[in-house]
Design a protein around this motif. Sequence first.
Motif, mmCIF file in Angstrom:
data_model
loop_
_atom_site.group_PDB
_atom_site.id
_atom_site.type_symbol
_atom_site.label_atom_id
_atom_site.label_comp_id
_atom_site.label_asym_id
_atom_site.label_seq_id
_atom_site.Cartn_x
_atom_site.Cartn_y
_atom_site.Cartn_z
ATOM 1 N N CYS A 1 0.843 -1.208 0.000
ATOM 2 C CA CYS A 1 0.000 0.000 0.000
ATOM 3 C C CYS A 1 0.871 1.247 0.000
ATOM 4 C CB CYS A 1 -0.903 0.021 1.233
ATOM 5 S SG CYS A 1 -2.112 -1.321 1.299
ATOM 6 N N ASP A 2 0.272 2.371 -0.426
ATOM 7 C CA ASP A 2 0.986 3.639 -0.362
ATOM 8 C C ASP A 2 0.771 4.297 0.991
ATOM 9 O OD1 ASP A 2 -1.553 4.753 -0.383
ATOM 10 O OD2 ASP A 2 -1.421 5.517 -2.439
ATOM 11 N N GLN A 3 1.261 5.527 1.134
ATOM 12 C CA GLN A 3 1.193 6.226 2.409
ATOM 13 C C GLN A 3 -0.233 6.571 2.832
ATOM 14 O OE1 GLN A 3 2.604 7.209 -0.457
ATOM 15 N NE2 GLN A 3 2.961 9.431 -0.536
ATOM 16 N N HIS A 4 -1.190 6.437 1.902
ATOM 17 C CA HIS A 4 -2.595 6.721 2.218
ATOM 18 C C HIS A 4 -3.396 5.450 2.475
ATOM 19 C CE1 HIS A 4 -1.578 10.746 0.925
ATOM 20 N NE2 HIS A 4 -1.264 10.304 -0.278
ATOM 21 N N GLY A 5 -2.723 4.303 2.443
ATOM 22 C CA GLY A 5 -3.411 3.043 2.682
ATOM 23 C C GLY A 5 -4.062 2.449 1.454
ATOM 24 N N HIS A 6 -3.809 3.023 0.271
ATOM 25 C CA HIS A 6 -4.386 2.508 -0.967
ATOM 26 C C HIS A 6 -3.499 1.386 -1.511
ATOM 27 C CE1 HIS A 6 -5.978 6.872 -1.345
ATOM 28 N NE2 HIS A 6 -6.828 6.117 -0.669
ATOM 29 N N ALA A 7 -4.098 0.271 -1.856
ATOM 30 C CA ALA A 7 -3.333 -0.864 -2.376
ATOM 31 C C ALA A 7 -2.741 -0.531 -3.738
ATOM 32 C CB ALA A 7 -4.212 -2.102 -2.470
ATOM 33 N N LEU A 8 -1.453 -0.827 -3.910
ATOM 34 C CA LEU A 8 -0.764 -0.648 -5.184
ATOM 35 C C LEU A 8 -0.585 -1.979 -5.904
ATOM 36 C CD1 LEU A 8 2.069 1.734 -3.935
ATOM 37 C CD2 LEU A 8 0.062 2.410 -5.269
ATOM 38 N N GLU A 9 -0.371 -3.035 -5.126
ATOM 39 C CA GLU A 9 -0.068 -4.343 -5.698
ATOM 40 C C GLU A 9 -0.534 -5.430 -4.743
ATOM 41 O OE1 GLU A 9 3.486 -7.374 -5.193
ATOM 42 O OE2 GLU A 9 4.001 -5.239 -5.166
ATOM 43 N N ILE A 10 -1.093 -6.484 -5.285
ATOM 44 C CA ILE A 10 -1.447 -7.675 -4.502
ATOM 45 C C ILE A 10 -0.799 -8.867 -5.191
ATOM 46 C CG2 ILE A 10 -3.302 -9.212 -3.748
ATOM 47 C CD1 ILE A 10 -5.107 -6.799 -3.500
ATOM 48 N N THR A 11 0.004 -9.609 -4.436
ATOM 49 C CA THR A 11 0.746 -10.742 -4.988
ATOM 50 C C THR A 11 0.478 -11.997 -4.179
ATOM 51 O OG1 THR A 11 2.551 -9.374 -5.862
ATOM 52 C CG2 THR A 11 3.063 -11.682 -5.408
#
Length: 250
Positions: free
Chosen positions: A223-233
């Motif tokens: 996640c980024d600094q705002h808690g938004h997911a960038l990648e799921i592996t």
Amino acid sequence: MAEPEPEHAAVVPLYLRVAAALRSDLTDRQISPGSRLPSERSLAHRYHVNRQTVRSALQLLREERLVVTDRRGTFAAGTEHGPRVPALTAHRQTFPGGTEAADALVRASLAWEAPPAATAGRLALAPGEPTLVHRHVVLSPGGTSLQRSVSWFSRPAVAEIPQLARYRRGGNTVPQPDLRLLYHWMHQAGLRLTRRESIAVPPASATGVGDGTARLVVHRVVCDQHGHALEITDIDFAAHGAAWTYEFSG
């Protein structure tokens, strides 16, 4: 020596601007390979930042293998007789992709597909909306699957990370991509990461990689600094071990 751009020139974190200035000096050989960099205090004074900003910039350059730090200080890497940057270690995670094994034993690809419904919502995607997906398989000499991983990227990740954005038009499979520097690219894009990994031993009856004796499965969410997911592996590999969950930011 190159100086960071003025404050109004770009809205990027200070440590990235300091890193860019030092990177330019290193790659242009204005700082000679093997030579010692100025102290953190001197760099902070030169670039008008605090020492923590300098430390963050130097850490990024260490991850890029441009400098190495030991008890004597920080040195420019790249000479036969000077300090050498150590190989990848456990605390410096890389994305599970690239040619870490012999080319004949690694299969990797990038494609543009819709993720499973449960994953789509976590990635800020509408049901059925396609996104970038990375698949990576490591094979034994006999052709047995030793490790498999699949990674789905969110809309913000594809939009904000230039090295991923070039694949936005998608549609076709890209063979053998090397995304091992993905997390460094995320830092360079000004993203501060939180990685959470759940690691478990699945039931012996579950199908997967290896010869059926022992496996581990890993579920990673970045996640980024705002808690938004960038990648799921999701990673599935043959191993002997226990199960645990850990979380850290970087």
